[in-house]
Design a protein around this motif. Structure first.
Motif, PDB file in Angstrom:
ATOM      1  N   GLN A   8      24.936 -16.440 -28.765  1.00 18.43           N
ATOM      2  CA  GLN A   8      26.181 -15.805 -29.203  1.00 18.43           C
ATOM      3  C   GLN A   8      26.928 -15.213 -28.025  1.00 18.43           C
ATOM      4  OE1 GLN A   8      24.686 -12.992 -32.106  1.00 18.43           O
ATOM      5  NE2 GLN A   8      25.581 -14.167 -33.799  1.00 18.43           N
ATOM      6  N   ILE A   9      26.198 -14.580 -27.125  1.00 20.98           N
ATOM      7  CA  ILE A   9      26.836 -13.977 -25.951  1.00 20.98           C
ATOM      8  C   ILE A   9      27.451 -15.068 -25.074  1.00 20.98           C
ATOM      9  CG2 ILE A   9      26.383 -12.758 -23.782  1.00 20.98           C
ATOM     10  CD1 ILE A   9      24.330 -11.058 -25.332  1.00 20.98           C
ATOM     11  N   GLN A  10      26.701 -16.121 -24.812  1.00 22.75           N
ATOM     12  CA  GLN A  10      27.196 -17.189 -23.941  1.00 22.75           C
ATOM     13  C   GLN A  10      28.404 -17.906 -24.542  1.00 22.75           C
ATOM     14  OE1 GLN A  10      23.696 -19.560 -23.227  1.00 22.75           O
ATOM     15  NE2 GLN A  10      23.256 -18.471 -21.324  1.00 22.75           N
ATOM     16  N   ASN A  11      28.480 -17.987 -25.853  1.00 18.21           N
ATOM     17  CA  ASN A  11      29.594 -18.658 -26.510  1.00 18.21           C
ATOM     18  C   ASN A  11      30.795 -17.745 -26.737  1.00 18.21           C
ATOM     19  OD1 ASN A  11      28.167 -21.049 -26.590  1.00 18.21           O
ATOM     20  ND2 ASN A  11      27.306 -20.621 -28.603  1.00 18.21           N
ATOM     21  N   ASN A  12      30.630 -16.460 -26.494  1.00 17.91           N
ATOM     22  CA  ASN A  12      31.699 -15.491 -26.716  1.00 17.91           C
ATOM     23  C   ASN A  12      32.802 -15.675 -25.672  1.00 17.91           C
ATOM     24  OD1 ASN A  12      33.185 -12.931 -26.454  1.00 17.91           O
ATOM     25  ND2 ASN A  12      31.733 -12.208 -27.998  1.00 17.91           N
ATOM     26  N   PRO A  13      34.055 -15.820 -26.116  1.00 16.16           N
ATOM     27  CA  PRO A  13      35.162 -16.008 -25.158  1.00 16.16           C
ATOM     28  C   PRO A  13      35.331 -14.825 -24.199  1.00 16.16           C
ATOM     29  CG  PRO A  13      35.912 -16.331 -27.425  1.00 16.16           C
ATOM     30  CD  PRO A  13      34.498 -15.899 -27.488  1.00 16.16           C
ATOM     31  N   ARG A  14      35.066 -13.631 -24.672  1.00 19.71           N
ATOM     32  CA  ARG A  14      35.175 -12.463 -23.779  1.00 19.71           C
ATOM     33  C   ARG A  14      34.125 -12.522 -22.674  1.00 19.71           C
ATOM     34  NH1 ARG A  14      36.343  -6.978 -27.183  1.00 19.71           N
ATOM     35  NH2 ARG A  14      38.602  -7.179 -27.106  1.00 19.71           N
ATOM     36  N   PHE A  15      32.919 -12.984 -23.025  1.00 22.34           N
ATOM     37  CA  PHE A  15      31.870 -13.112 -22.016  1.00 22.34           C
ATOM     38  C   PHE A  15      32.262 -14.152 -20.975  1.00 22.34           C
ATOM     39  CE2 PHE A  15      27.987 -15.204 -20.452  1.00 22.34           C
ATOM     40  CZ  PHE A  15      27.409 -14.133 -19.797  1.00 22.34           C
ATOM     41  N   GLN A  16      32.798 -15.264 -21.431  1.00 30.37           N
ATOM     42  CA  GLN A  16      33.231 -16.308 -20.509  1.00 30.37           C
ATOM     43  C   GLN A  16      34.359 -15.804 -19.601  1.00 30.37           C
ATOM     44  OE1 GLN A  16      34.030 -19.556 -23.167  1.00 30.37           O
ATOM     45  NE2 GLN A  16      31.859 -19.884 -23.601  1.00 30.37           N
ATOM     46  N   GLU A  17      35.247 -14.993 -20.163  1.00 33.23           N
ATOM     47  CA  GLU A  17      36.309 -14.388 -19.359  1.00 33.23           C
ATOM     48  C   GLU A  17      35.716 -13.433 -18.323  1.00 33.23           C
ATOM     49  OE1 GLU A  17      40.160 -11.405 -19.868  1.00 33.23           O
ATOM     50  OE2 GLU A  17      38.952 -11.912 -21.617  1.00 33.23           O
ATOM     51  N   LEU A  18      34.736 -12.640 -18.743  1.00 32.36           N
ATOM     52  CA  LEU A  18      34.070 -11.711 -17.831  1.00 32.36           C
ATOM     53  C   LEU A  18      33.428 -12.454 -16.669  1.00 32.36           C
ATOM     54  CD1 LEU A  18      32.697  -9.031 -16.921  1.00 32.36           C
ATOM     55  CD2 LEU A  18      30.924  -9.513 -18.611  1.00 32.36           C
ATOM     56  N   VAL A  19      32.690 -13.503 -16.972  1.00 32.00           N
ATOM     57  CA  VAL A  19      32.013 -14.272 -15.925  1.00 32.00           C
ATOM     58  C   VAL A  19      33.037 -14.874 -14.965  1.00 32.00           C
ATOM     59  CG1 VAL A  19      30.618 -16.328 -15.504  1.00 32.00           C
ATOM     60  CG2 VAL A  19      29.965 -14.731 -17.308  1.00 32.00           C
ATOM     61  N   ALA A  20      34.117 -15.433 -15.512  1.00 35.73           N
ATOM     62  CA  ALA A  20      35.142 -16.050 -14.667  1.00 35.73           C
ATOM     63  C   ALA A  20      35.818 -15.012 -13.768  1.00 35.73           C
ATOM     64  CB  ALA A  20      36.177 -16.753 -15.530  1.00 35.73           C
ATOM     65  N   LYS A  21      36.169 -13.863 -14.333  1.00 36.96           N
ATOM     66  CA  LYS A  21      36.826 -12.810 -13.532  1.00 36.96           C
ATOM     67  C   LYS A  21      35.898 -12.306 -12.435  1.00 36.96           C
ATOM     68  CE  LYS A  21      40.339 -10.502 -16.242  1.00 36.96           C
ATOM     69  NZ  LYS A  21      40.743  -9.237 -16.855  1.00 36.96           N
ATOM     70  N   ARG A  22      34.643 -12.080 -12.816  1.00 40.81           N
ATOM     71  CA  ARG A  22      33.692 -11.543 -11.849  1.00 40.81           C
ATOM     72  C   ARG A  22      33.449 -12.540 -10.717  1.00 40.81           C
ATOM     73  NH1 ARG A  22      28.453 -10.305 -14.630  1.00 40.81           N
ATOM     74  NH2 ARG A  22      28.154 -12.504 -14.214  1.00 40.81           N
ATOM     75  N   GLU A  23      33.327 -13.816 -11.061  1.00 39.54           N
ATOM     76  CA  GLU A  23      33.117 -14.828 -10.023  1.00 39.54           C
ATOM     77  C   GLU A  23      34.326 -14.955  -9.102  1.00 39.54           C
ATOM     78  OE1 GLU A  23      31.965 -18.530 -11.785  1.00 39.54           O
ATOM     79  OE2 GLU A  23      29.945 -17.809 -12.233  1.00 39.54           O
ATOM     80  N   ARG A  24      35.533 -14.959  -9.681  1.00 37.01           N
ATOM     81  CA  ARG A  24      36.750 -15.047  -8.849  1.00 37.01           C
ATOM     82  C   ARG A  24      36.837 -13.868  -7.896  1.00 37.01           C
ATOM     83  NH1 ARG A  24      39.378 -16.706 -13.557  1.00 37.01           N
ATOM     84  NH2 ARG A  24      40.127 -14.600 -13.900  1.00 37.01           N
ATOM     85  N   PHE A  25      36.557 -12.684  -8.414  1.00 34.26           N
ATOM     86  CA  PHE A  25      36.646 -11.481  -7.588  1.00 34.26           C
ATOM     87  C   PHE A  25      35.600 -11.507  -6.476  1.00 34.26           C
ATOM     88  CE2 PHE A  25      36.106  -6.783  -6.997  1.00 34.26           C
ATOM     89  CZ  PHE A  25      37.349  -6.567  -6.441  1.00 34.26           C
ATOM     90  N   ALA A  26      34.378 -11.912  -6.808  1.00 35.21           N
ATOM     91  CA  ALA A  26      33.317 -11.980  -5.793  1.00 35.21           C
ATOM     92  C   ALA A  26      33.657 -13.010  -4.720  1.00 35.21           C
ATOM     93  CB  ALA A  26      31.979 -12.314  -6.455  1.00 35.21           C
ATOM     94  N   TRP A  27      34.200 -14.162  -5.119  1.00 31.47           N
ATOM     95  CA  TRP A  27      34.587 -15.177  -4.142  1.00 31.47           C
ATOM     96  C   TRP A  27      35.745 -14.695  -3.275  1.00 31.47           C
ATOM     97  CZ3 TRP A  27      31.801 -18.835  -2.316  1.00 31.47           C
ATOM     98  CH2 TRP A  27      30.826 -19.442  -3.091  1.00 31.47           C
ATOM     99  N   LEU A  28      36.679 -13.974  -3.870  1.00 24.77           N
ATOM    100  CA  LEU A  28      37.795 -13.435  -3.101  1.00 24.77           C
ATOM    101  C   LEU A  28      37.298 -12.473  -2.021  1.00 24.77           C
ATOM    102  CD1 LEU A  28      40.893 -12.950  -2.704  1.00 24.77           C
ATOM    103  CD2 LEU A  28      40.603 -11.041  -4.296  1.00 24.77           C
ATOM    104  N   LEU A  29      36.431 -11.551  -2.410  1.00 29.26           N
ATOM    105  CA  LEU A  29      35.904 -10.594  -1.439  1.00 29.26           C
ATOM    106  C   LEU A  29      35.048 -11.298  -0.382  1.00 29.26           C
ATOM    107  CD1 LEU A  29      34.984  -7.529  -3.675  1.00 29.26           C
ATOM    108  CD2 LEU A  29      37.019  -7.879  -2.282  1.00 29.26           C
ATOM    109  N   SER A  30      34.287 -12.291  -0.802  1.00 32.42           N
ATOM    110  CA  SER A  30      33.470 -13.052   0.155  1.00 32.42           C
ATOM    111  C   SER A  30      34.348 -13.792   1.153  1.00 32.42           C
ATOM    112  CB  SER A  30      32.576 -14.047  -0.589  1.00 32.42           C
ATOM    113  OG  SER A  30      31.666 -13.372  -1.417  1.00 32.42           O
ATOM    114  N   ALA A  31      35.415 -14.413   0.664  1.00 30.54           N
ATOM    115  CA  ALA A  31      36.332 -15.135   1.552  1.00 30.54           C
ATOM    116  C   ALA A  31      37.009 -14.171   2.526  1.00 30.54           C
ATOM    117  CB  ALA A  31      37.370 -15.891   0.735  1.00 30.54           C
ATOM    118  N   LEU A  32      37.373 -13.000   2.040  1.00 33.14           N
ATOM    119  CA  LEU A  32      37.986 -11.993   2.908  1.00 33.14           C
ATOM    120  C   LEU A  32      37.026 -11.570   4.012  1.00 33.14           C
ATOM    121  CD1 LEU A  32      40.375 -10.161   3.516  1.00 33.14           C
ATOM    122  CD2 LEU A  32      39.468  -8.550   1.843  1.00 33.14           C
ATOM    123  N   MET A  33      35.777 -11.313   3.653  1.00 37.02           N
ATOM    124  CA  MET A  33      34.788 -10.911   4.649  1.00 37.02           C
ATOM    125  C   MET A  33      34.525 -12.045   5.631  1.00 37.02           C
ATOM    126  SD  MET A  33      33.125  -8.149   5.279  1.00 37.02           S
ATOM    127  CE  MET A  33      32.899  -8.172   7.029  1.00 37.02           C
TER     128      MET A  33
END
Length: 103
Positions: A8-33
């Motif tokens: 249920q958690i994995q299929n939840n659209p909010r969870f998928q949004e959370l994962v996508a936002k968190r990954e984008r943000f982590a990649w952005l900070l990694s690219a900056l560093m």
């Protein structure tokens, strides 16, 4: 029982949004560093004489020292930025997903 909740958690659209936002943000900070490190390495490679120049004529400190320290401190700052967002927005999104699943 837990498998159903996990699904249920994995299929939840909010969870998928959370994962996508968190990954984008982590990649952005990694690219900056990575960009900061790359810039520092390129300075070392192509203008080492500038990094070896003293800040002032009577100072024992060269430009390379504050730049190196700044690079190290930028890692701490970017980590703090990530932690702040993780403890705020990402935790709120996570709690919203858990609240939906537990209904």
């Amino acid at each position: 029982m837990h498998d159903k909740i996990y699904t249920q958690i994995q299929n939840n659209p909010r969870f998928q949004e959370l994962v996508a936002k968190r990954e984008r943000f982590a990649w952005l900070l990694s690219a900056l560093m990575l960009g900061l490190y790359l810039a520092f390495i390129l300075l070392i490679a192509f203008v080492p004489q500038w990094l070896g120049t003293r800040i002032s004529p009577d100072s024992p400190i060269t430009w390379g020292i504050p730049l190196g320290v700044g690079l190290i401190l930028s890692a701490f700052v970017l980590t703090g930025v990530y932690v702040q967002r993780a403890n705020g927005e990402f935790d709120d999104m996570n709690q919203a997903v858990l609240d939906e699943v537990q209904k």
